[in-house]
Each structure stands twice: as C-alpha cells, then as structure tokens.
Design a protein around this motif. Sequence first.
Motif, PDB file in Angstrom:
ATOM      1  N   GLU A   1       8.247 -16.827   3.050  1.00 28.47           N
ATOM      2  CA  GLU A   1       7.746 -16.393   2.051  1.00 28.47           C
ATOM      3  C   GLU A   1       6.515 -15.608   2.308  1.00 28.47           C
ATOM      4  O   GLU A   1       5.970 -14.644   1.620  1.00 28.47           O
ATOM      5  N   LYS A   2       5.601 -16.314   2.972  1.00 25.14           N
ATOM      6  CA  LYS A   2       4.103 -15.890   3.233  1.00 25.14           C
ATOM      7  C   LYS A   2       4.335 -14.504   4.254  1.00 25.14           C
ATOM      8  O   LYS A   2       3.722 -13.776   3.963  1.00 25.14           O
ATOM      9  N   LEU A   3       5.354 -14.839   5.063  1.00 27.31           N
ATOM     10  CA  LEU A   3       5.502 -13.613   6.052  1.00 27.31           C
ATOM     11  C   LEU A   3       5.927 -12.365   5.455  1.00 27.31           C
ATOM     12  O   LEU A   3       5.673 -11.237   5.771  1.00 27.31           O
ATOM     13  N   GLN A   4       6.832 -12.411   4.390  1.00 29.36           N
ATOM     14  CA  GLN A   4       7.357 -11.681   3.601  1.00 29.36           C
ATOM     15  C   GLN A   4       6.252 -10.769   2.804  1.00 29.36           C
ATOM     16  O   GLN A   4       6.364  -9.607   2.439  1.00 29.36           O
ATOM     17  N   THR A   5       5.541 -11.853   2.030  1.00 30.03           N
ATOM     18  CA  THR A   5       4.245 -11.274   1.454  1.00 30.03           C
ATOM     19  C   THR A   5       3.448 -10.316   2.082  1.00 30.03           C
ATOM     20  O   THR A   5       2.794  -9.363   1.735  1.00 30.03           O
ATOM     21  N   LEU A   6       3.018 -10.840   3.429  1.00 30.61           N
ATOM     22  CA  LEU A   6       2.220 -10.394   4.298  1.00 30.61           C
ATOM     23  C   LEU A   6       2.592  -8.876   5.043  1.00 30.61           C
ATOM     24  O   LEU A   6       2.055  -7.995   5.304  1.00 30.61           O
ATOM     25  N   GLN A   7       4.137  -8.609   5.165  1.00 31.20           N
ATOM     26  CA  GLN A   7       4.518  -7.556   5.728  1.00 31.20           C
ATOM     27  C   GLN A   7       4.177  -6.176   5.168  1.00 31.20           C
ATOM     28  O   GLN A   7       3.795  -5.312   6.138  1.00 31.20           O
ATOM     29  N   PRO A   8       4.043  -5.935   4.067  1.00 30.40           N
ATOM     30  CA  PRO A   8       3.412  -4.838   3.483  1.00 30.40           C
ATOM     31  C   PRO A   8       2.022  -4.314   3.690  1.00 30.40           C
ATOM     32  O   PRO A   8       1.833  -3.230   4.385  1.00 30.40           O
ATOM     33  N   ALA A   9       1.104  -5.435   3.704  1.00 27.86           N
ATOM     34  CA  ALA A   9      -0.248  -5.252   4.014  1.00 27.86           C
ATOM     35  C   ALA A   9      -0.328  -5.094   5.612  1.00 27.86           C
ATOM     36  O   ALA A   9      -0.910  -4.012   6.253  1.00 27.86           O
ATOM     37  N   LEU A  10       0.283  -5.638   6.445  1.00 27.68           N
ATOM     38  CA  LEU A  10       0.301  -5.651   7.934  1.00 27.68           C
ATOM     39  C   LEU A  10       0.827  -4.208   8.425  1.00 27.68           C
ATOM     40  O   LEU A  10       0.208  -3.357   9.330  1.00 27.68           O
ATOM     41  N   MET A  11       1.934  -3.621   7.688  1.00 24.50           N
ATOM     42  CA  MET A  11       2.467  -2.430   7.863  1.00 24.50           C
ATOM     43  C   MET A  11       1.530  -1.163   7.677  1.00 24.50           C
ATOM     44  O   MET A  11       1.389  -0.268   8.470  1.00 24.50           O
ATOM     45  N   GLU A  12       0.770  -1.513   6.372  1.00 20.82           N
ATOM     46  CA  GLU A  12      -0.122  -0.333   6.072  1.00 20.82           C
ATOM     47  C   GLU A  12      -1.557  -0.495   7.323  1.00 20.82           C
ATOM     48  O   GLU A  12      -1.830   0.637   7.392  1.00 20.82           O
ATOM     49  N   ILE A  13      -1.934  -1.438   7.526  1.00 21.91           N
ATOM     50  CA  ILE A  13      -2.801  -1.660   8.553  1.00 21.91           C
ATOM     51  C   ILE A  13      -2.469  -0.940   9.817  1.00 21.91           C
ATOM     52  O   ILE A  13      -3.208  -0.138  10.301  1.00 21.91           O
ATOM     53  N   GLN A  14      -1.335  -1.276  10.352  1.00 24.88           N
ATOM     54  CA  GLN A  14      -0.829  -0.765  11.500  1.00 24.88           C
ATOM     55  C   GLN A  14      -0.642   0.883  11.461  1.00 24.88           C
ATOM     56  O   GLN A  14      -0.901   1.685  12.207  1.00 24.88           O
ATOM     57  N   SER A  15      -0.023   1.255  10.312  1.00 31.06           N
ATOM     58  CA  SER A  15       0.135   3.010   9.883  1.00 31.06           C
ATOM     59  C   SER A  15      -1.247   3.358   9.739  1.00 31.06           C
ATOM     60  O   SER A  15      -1.309   4.510  10.470  1.00 31.06           O
ATOM     61  N   GLU A  16      -2.233   2.882   9.199  1.00 31.62           N
ATOM     62  CA  GLU A  16      -3.485   3.397   9.389  1.00 31.62           C
ATOM     63  C   GLU A  16      -4.251   3.686  10.645  1.00 31.62           C
ATOM     64  O   GLU A  16      -4.664   4.579  11.075  1.00 31.62           O
ATOM     65  N   ALA A  17      -3.983   2.729  11.495  1.00 29.12           N
ATOM     66  CA  ALA A  17      -4.535   2.596  12.973  1.00 29.12           C
ATOM     67  C   ALA A  17      -3.524   3.642  13.759  1.00 29.12           C
ATOM     68  O   ALA A  17      -4.322   4.171  14.608  1.00 29.12           O
ATOM     69  N   ASP A  18      -2.392   3.644  13.451  1.00 27.86           N
ATOM     70  CA  ASP A  18      -1.548   4.889  14.189  1.00 27.86           C
ATOM     71  C   ASP A  18      -2.092   6.109  13.983  1.00 27.86           C
ATOM     72  O   ASP A  18      -2.177   6.917  14.741  1.00 27.86           O
ATOM     73  N   GLU A  19      -2.355   6.521  12.424  1.00 26.16           N
ATOM     74  CA  GLU A  19      -2.924   7.631  12.177  1.00 26.16           C
ATOM     75  C   GLU A  19      -3.977   7.980  12.880  1.00 26.16           C
ATOM     76  O   GLU A  19      -4.221   9.046  13.485  1.00 26.16           O
ATOM     77  N   LYS A  20      -5.017   6.967  12.935  1.00 28.95           N
ATOM     78  CA  LYS A  20      -6.235   7.325  13.784  1.00 28.95           C
ATOM     79  C   LYS A  20      -5.963   7.422  14.991  1.00 28.95           C
ATOM     80  O   LYS A  20      -6.855   8.382  15.558  1.00 28.95           O
ATOM     81  N   MET A  21      -5.125   6.624  15.553  1.00 35.28           N
ATOM     82  CA  MET A  21      -4.914   6.772  17.016  1.00 35.28           C
ATOM     83  C   MET A  21      -4.513   8.141  17.626  1.00 35.28           C
ATOM     84  O   MET A  21      -4.731   8.878  18.546  1.00 35.28           O
ATOM     85  N   MET A  22      -3.341   8.772  16.604  1.00 34.07           N
ATOM     86  CA  MET A  22      -2.987  10.008  16.977  1.00 34.07           C
ATOM     87  C   MET A  22      -3.872  10.962  16.721  1.00 34.07           C
ATOM     88  O   MET A  22      -3.973  11.929  17.722  1.00 34.07           O
ATOM     89  N   GLU A  23      -4.844  10.842  15.663  1.00 28.58           N
ATOM     90  CA  GLU A  23      -5.744  11.792  15.694  1.00 28.58           C
ATOM     91  C   GLU A  23      -6.883  11.798  16.745  1.00 28.58           C
ATOM     92  O   GLU A  23      -7.140  12.816  17.248  1.00 28.58           O
ATOM     93  N   LYS A  24      -7.080  10.781  17.406  1.00 25.17           N
ATOM     94  CA  LYS A  24      -8.004  10.644  18.523  1.00 25.17           C
ATOM     95  C   LYS A  24      -7.508  11.354  19.926  1.00 25.17           C
ATOM     96  O   LYS A  24      -8.153  11.925  20.641  1.00 25.17           O
TER      97      LYS A  24
END
Length: 171
Positions: free
Chosen positions: A111-134
């Motif tokens: 349950e905790k993993l399922q709760t965490l998933q959206p937050a982790l995906m958002e963090i990774q998505s933000e990092a991906d955007e920054k990396m693509m820009e760099k």
Amino acid sequence: MKFFKSINIALIAILFGAGSLFAQVQQQTPPPQQQQEMPDLPSSDDVSDEEIEQVANAINELGPIQVEAQEKMAEAVEKEDITFERFQQMMMAMQNPQAADQVDVTDEEMEKLQTLQPALMEIQSEADEKMMEKIESNGISVERYQNIVMAAQQDQELRSRVEALLEDEEE
C-alpha cells in the motif's frame, strides 16, 4: 584507477537516467507507420570530436540533477516510514520474480508503495525534463546523446574518447 571508477560510476548513473529519458522521448515521438528496428548505434568513427565534447559536458551537468532526484526520492520513501534500503529490496523483488521469493513484501508495504508511486513518478519526470534541457543546451539532441552513450557501452574506442574528455575536464 579511482578516476576511471568514478567515470564509470558517472556513466552508469547517467545511463539509468538516459533510460527514462529514452522512454519519455519515445512517448513524445509519434509511432512510425511500420514497426522499425532500433537504429544502428554509431561507431567511434561516426562521432565527431565536437559531439564527444557535447556528450561529456552533458554528462557532467546531468550528474547533479540525478543526485538531487535520488535525494528527493529517498526523502519521499522515508516519509512513508520505509528505509531506502528496504524500498530498493521491494523494487527489485517487483522487477525480478526470482528475488520476489526472497523478499517478503507485506500488504501494508505494498500500500505504501502504491501511495508513493505518483510522487516518485513526478520527481523522475521533473528530473527527466531538466536532463533533456541540459542535454539540448549543450547543442546535441537527446536522441543523439542517447545513441552515443549507448554506443559507448559497446564500443571501447568511443568509450575511451568520452572518458578522456571527462578526465581532461576533471583536471
């Protein structure tokens, strides 16, 4: 020797980020009319010195972004009262059925993993955007960057060229 270890570690860390970047680029690219194979990766002869420099610059700039994302993910995991080590064990168990037999994941942890998933995906998505820009700010497309980095894993000469430039920048 320590230097080459740090370069290899940096390349590995960046490659993990590149995998998620690749997935994001694939999602943004319209599907081709026919199923096509992955393009051939470039050889060392196919990659100019300028591109090597662009890749090396990008690698240096992507490391801190990935570290920041990992730190944010660790904080998010620990807010759910899961140690990061335990989180890694559970994720490996989910990805590898053989490891799943060795790691007992409780319903509460699931349950905790399922709760965490959206937050982790958002963090990774933000990092991906920054990396693509760099990457693009270094004058190279994300796709070309990924192809060169993937080719460097297989082509020792190409990897040596990238490592040599990273070594020069570290001095």
